[in-house]
Write a protein that holds these residues in place. Structure first.
Motif, PDB file in Angstrom:
ATOM      1  N   UNK A 138       2.566  13.134  34.470  1.00 26.95           N
ATOM      2  CA  UNK A 138       3.136  11.860  34.902  1.00 26.95           C
ATOM      3  C   UNK A 138       4.443  11.618  34.169  1.00 26.95           C
ATOM      4  N   UNK A 139       5.433  11.133  34.922  1.00 25.53           N
ATOM      5  CA  UNK A 139       6.720  10.763  34.351  1.00 25.53           C
ATOM      6  C   UNK A 139       7.162   9.458  35.002  1.00 25.53           C
ATOM      7  N   UNK A 140       7.910   8.647  34.267  1.00 24.75           N
ATOM      8  CA  UNK A 140       8.207   7.283  34.724  1.00 24.75           C
ATOM      9  C   UNK A 140       9.680   6.926  34.537  1.00 24.75           C
ATOM     10  N   UNK A 141      10.178   6.150  35.496  1.00 22.43           N
ATOM     11  CA  UNK A 141      11.449   5.460  35.388  1.00 22.43           C
ATOM     12  C   UNK A 141      11.257   4.041  35.911  1.00 22.43           C
ATOM     13  N   UNK A 142      12.272   3.225  35.788  1.00 25.73           N
ATOM     14  CA  UNK A 142      12.152   1.849  36.270  1.00 25.73           C
ATOM     15  C   UNK A 142      11.858   1.797  37.765  1.00 25.73           C
ATOM     16  N   UNK A 143      12.403   2.733  38.529  1.00 26.95           N
ATOM     17  CA  UNK A 143      12.287   2.653  39.986  1.00 26.95           C
ATOM     18  C   UNK A 143      11.397   3.720  40.602  1.00 26.95           C
ATOM     19  N   UNK A 200       7.291   8.890  43.799  1.00 31.53           N
ATOM     20  CA  UNK A 200       7.047   7.608  44.450  1.00 31.53           C
ATOM     21  C   UNK A 200       8.169   6.636  44.091  1.00 31.53           C
ATOM     22  N   UNK A 201       9.006   6.299  45.067  1.00 26.98           N
ATOM     23  CA  UNK A 201      10.081   5.326  44.864  1.00 26.98           C
ATOM     24  C   UNK A 201       9.558   3.941  45.204  1.00 26.98           C
ATOM     25  N   UNK A 202       9.771   2.996  44.309  1.00 26.16           N
ATOM     26  CA  UNK A 202       9.234   1.661  44.529  1.00 26.16           C
ATOM     27  C   UNK A 202      10.036   0.865  45.558  1.00 26.16           C
ATOM     28  N   UNK A 203      11.326   1.175  45.705  1.00 25.39           N
ATOM     29  CA  UNK A 203      12.190   0.397  46.596  1.00 25.39           C
ATOM     30  C   UNK A 203      12.864   1.250  47.666  1.00 25.39           C
ATOM     31  N   UNK A 204      12.301   2.432  47.915  1.00 20.33           N
ATOM     32  CA  UNK A 204      12.917   3.333  48.883  1.00 20.33           C
ATOM     33  C   UNK A 204      11.835   4.293  49.360  1.00 20.33           C
ATOM     34  N   UNK A 224      -1.318   3.429  40.377  1.00 24.71           N
ATOM     35  CA  UNK A 224      -1.723   2.184  41.051  1.00 24.71           C
ATOM     36  C   UNK A 224      -1.553   2.321  42.565  1.00 24.71           C
ATOM     37  N   UNK A 225      -2.299   1.506  43.288  1.00 20.41           N
ATOM     38  CA  UNK A 225      -2.217   1.541  44.744  1.00 20.41           C
ATOM     39  C   UNK A 225      -1.151   0.572  45.230  1.00 20.41           C
ATOM     40  N   UNK A 226      -0.534   0.924  46.366  1.00 25.65           N
ATOM     41  CA  UNK A 226       0.504   0.075  46.936  1.00 25.65           C
ATOM     42  C   UNK A 226      -0.103  -1.215  47.469  1.00 25.65           C
ATOM     43  N   UNK A 264       5.300  13.834  55.022  1.00 31.94           N
ATOM     44  CA  UNK A 264       4.659  13.494  56.303  1.00 31.94           C
ATOM     45  C   UNK A 264       3.559  14.487  56.637  1.00 31.94           C
ATOM     46  N   UNK A 265       3.740  15.761  56.262  1.00 37.63           N
ATOM     47  CA  UNK A 265       2.755  16.792  56.615  1.00 37.63           C
ATOM     48  C   UNK A 265       1.516  16.776  55.733  1.00 37.63           C
ATOM     49  N   UNK A 266       1.567  16.115  54.596  1.00 33.90           N
ATOM     50  CA  UNK A 266       0.452  16.236  53.649  1.00 33.90           C
ATOM     51  C   UNK A 266      -0.053  14.885  53.153  1.00 33.90           C
ATOM     52  N   UNK A 267      -0.558  14.050  54.046  1.00 30.75           N
ATOM     53  CA  UNK A 267      -1.117  12.772  53.592  1.00 30.75           C
ATOM     54  C   UNK A 267      -2.325  12.960  52.675  1.00 30.75           C
ATOM     55  N   UNK A 268      -3.033  14.084  52.835  1.00 28.14           N
ATOM     56  CA  UNK A 268      -4.210  14.325  51.999  1.00 28.14           C
ATOM     57  C   UNK A 268      -3.835  14.540  50.540  1.00 28.14           C
ATOM     58  N   UNK A 269      -2.644  15.107  50.301  1.00 32.44           N
ATOM     59  CA  UNK A 269      -2.191  15.294  48.919  1.00 32.44           C
ATOM     60  C   UNK A 269      -1.885  13.942  48.284  1.00 32.44           C
ATOM     61  N   UNK A 270      -1.210  13.081  49.034  1.00 32.40           N
ATOM     62  CA  UNK A 270      -0.905  11.746  48.519  1.00 32.40           C
ATOM     63  C   UNK A 270      -2.195  10.993  48.233  1.00 32.40           C
ATOM     64  N   UNK A 271      -3.157  11.098  49.138  1.00 33.00           N
ATOM     65  CA  UNK A 271      -4.433  10.410  48.941  1.00 33.00           C
ATOM     66  C   UNK A 271      -5.127  10.908  47.670  1.00 33.00           C
ATOM     67  N   UNK A 272      -5.049  12.210  47.421  1.00 34.35           N
ATOM     68  CA  UNK A 272      -5.685  12.774  46.227  1.00 34.35           C
ATOM     69  C   UNK A 272      -4.962  12.337  44.951  1.00 34.35           C
ATOM     70  N   UNK A 273      -3.630  12.341  44.982  1.00 35.73           N
ATOM     71  CA  UNK A 273      -2.860  11.957  43.804  1.00 35.73           C
ATOM     72  C   UNK A 273      -2.878  10.454  43.542  1.00 35.73           C
ATOM     73  N   UNK A 274      -3.206   9.689  44.586  1.00 39.16           N
ATOM     74  CA  UNK A 274      -3.176   8.232  44.480  1.00 39.16           C
ATOM     75  C   UNK A 274      -4.072   7.712  43.363  1.00 39.16           C
ATOM     76  N   UNK A 275      -5.164   8.404  43.099  1.00 38.04           N
ATOM     77  CA  UNK A 275      -6.111   7.901  42.099  1.00 38.04           C
ATOM     78  C   UNK A 275      -5.535   7.924  40.681  1.00 38.04           C
ATOM     79  N   UNK A 276      -4.447   8.653  40.474  1.00 34.95           N
ATOM     80  CA  UNK A 276      -3.858   8.740  39.148  1.00 34.95           C
ATOM     81  C   UNK A 276      -2.814   7.645  38.881  1.00 34.95           C
TER      82      UNK A 276
END
Length: 463
Positions: free
Chosen positions: A406-411, A424-428, A461-463, A447-459
């Motif tokens: 995990x790595x973080x920036x303001x946006x 994951x861009x918070x404003x774009x 916060x949710x939108x 767009x091709x891999x929603x399952x990857x996003x769903x798997x990574x989502x648990x690490x």
């Protein structure tokens, strides 16, 4: 683990990408860093926890992600109620020294003529010699009653004591470089305005070597030799640029930025305004010469350890706070989650290691904090940290301290599982890259891999 508390030589560069080491893509030779690599575990997937100096260094100090240690922005101070691994080593009986940039009390930029303000002792250092960073070393923010420059730190004090015109010349060059608006060319590079011996990283290297030459064996020691380069501005000594000025370094593939968020496109348009491939090659030649300064001092430090018979009980680390884009995706500097800014060199040598080994473990910069505390026999509560010790990986175990980096920036935040990287861009718009199939990050496959996003989502916060 060694039978006695080892010494620790921790060499850190600023804005140095993994690909810069010999044979890893940039075409740059780093012969002395290679000396460390030949007797170390190399972690090619190592990442910073923020591709921005201050949050990254705060994460390293505390073993916490930026939002947990209270440092998510650039011009910030590390809250003094945060525990640091420097404090833990001090409590374990170590001399804890730093020479160079810390960025842990950034707000005022004043670090004292000797680099030993009381705050640096509070953070955990017993033998500090803090210096200004690359962008601050030329700023004239303090003046005497007569209107003459007054030093921000030891490096400016050195220049002013030698000849005040040196700082004024450096200031004029840097202020011209940092001018905003349409005139700014972030990729602009030149040879240093100063004599070679007065270049900032030569000052840091020399002072680091002075510590290694004189430190005694009455207590174990930790030296953070924290270079200011190869951070921009890229203005290496003329003697080093002479060696790189005609080298044809490889350049990145051209990217039309399709699939990239709009904020990236806007930034690339500004940073690469007027940039030609020849301009980029010239910038890379100056970057390579800046790297060579650090590499030479790495060799000097290793030579001192060998002469003093200290190699048998010294942990040696070479890493960086974050990387450098160097034209990838038409971008420079950092503050993006692409590989050039995210991946950092991570070489760790333990006493007794005699040959190179490579580990694919998903280590991050902050993980050095608990790892070094383990090696030093320092006490800490692992439940207080986001970081995880990777001592077992150093000792040969095939395991990662994290399931995802995990790595973080303001946006933005970045999550990487060893193959897929979600930005994951918070404003774009957000991005997903399959680094196995697309290591240059040219194709956003979210767009091709929603399952990857769903798997990574648990690490996260949710939108």
């Amino acid at each position: 683990m060694p039978q006695q508390q080892p010494n620790i030589l921790f060499i850190m560069a600023d804005q140095f990408r993994t690909a810069t080491m010999t044979g890893l893509g940039d075409g740059i030779e780093t012969p002395n860093i290679d000396r460390i690599r030949r007797m170390s575990v190399f972690f090619p997937m190592a990442a910073c926890n923020s591709p921005l100096c201050t949050p990254s260094r705060a994460s390293l100090a505390t073993g916490k992600l930026p939002h947990h240690c209270g440092v998510i922005a650039h011009d910030a101070n590390l809250p003094l109620d945060q525990k640091t691994y420097y404090q833990a080593l001090r409590k374990a009986g170590y001399r804890v020294s730093v020479v160079g940039k810390t960025d842990l009390h950034k707000e005022t930029r004043f670090i004292g003529r000797k680099g030993d303000l009381p705050v640096i002792y509070q953070i955990g250092f017993t033998d500090p010699h803090e210096t200004e960073g690359k962008m601050n070393c030329a700023r004239i923010l303090r003046t005497t009653a007569d209107g003459e420059p007054s030093p921000l730190g030891p490096y400016q004090a050195r220049l002013l004591d030698k000849n005040p015109d040196l700082l004024k010349r450096l200031n004029a060059a840097y202020m011209s470089y940092m001018k905003g608006g349409k005139e700014k060319q972030v990729y602009k590079s030149w040879e240093s305005e100063l004599p070679d011996e007065d270049f900032l990283d030569n000052f840091i290297g020399s002072e680091s070597c002075a510590f290694l030459k004189k430190v005694d064996d009455e207590a174990p020691w930790h030296l953070l030799a924290s270079f200011a380069g190869p951070h921009n501005p890229w203005d290496p000594p003329a003697s080093e640029f002479e060696k790189t000025k005609d080298v044809n370094y490889p350049l990145p593939p051209q990217d039309d930025l399709a699939g990239k968020p709009e904020w990236i496109k806007r930034r690339a348009a500004v940073q690469s305004r007027g940039l030609t491939r020849e301009d980029l090659l010239d910038t890379k030649r100056h970057y390579a010469a800046s790297v060579a300064v650090i590499d030479r001092w790495v060799g000097e430090m290793l030579d001192i350890l060998e002469r003093r018979n200290l190699m048998d009980n010294t942990v040696i680390i070479f890493t960086a706070d974050h990387g450098e884009m160097m034209g990838d995706h038409n971008l420079f500097e950092k503050t993006v989650m692409y590989e050039g800014a995210l991946r950092i060199p991570m070489l760790v040598h333990l006493p007794g290691m005699g040959q190179a080994r490579e580990s694919k473990a998903l280590v991050t910069l902050m993980d050095l904090a608990p790892t070094l505390m383990d090696l030093a026999g320092a006490s800490y509560d692992p439940n207080d940290l986001d970081a995880k010790s990777f001592l077992r990986a150093l000792e040969g175990a095939e395991q990662s301290p994290h399931e995802v980096q995990q790595s973080e920036l303001m946006n933005t935040i970045m999550l990487f599982d060893g193959r897929y990287k979600w930005i994951r861009s918070f404003n774009d718009s957000s991005e997903l890259y399959d680094l196995q199939e697309d290591p240059n990050e040219l194709r956003n496959c979210i767009v091709e891999h929603p399952e990857v996003i769903q798997r990574l989502q648990k690490y996260t916060f949710r939108a």
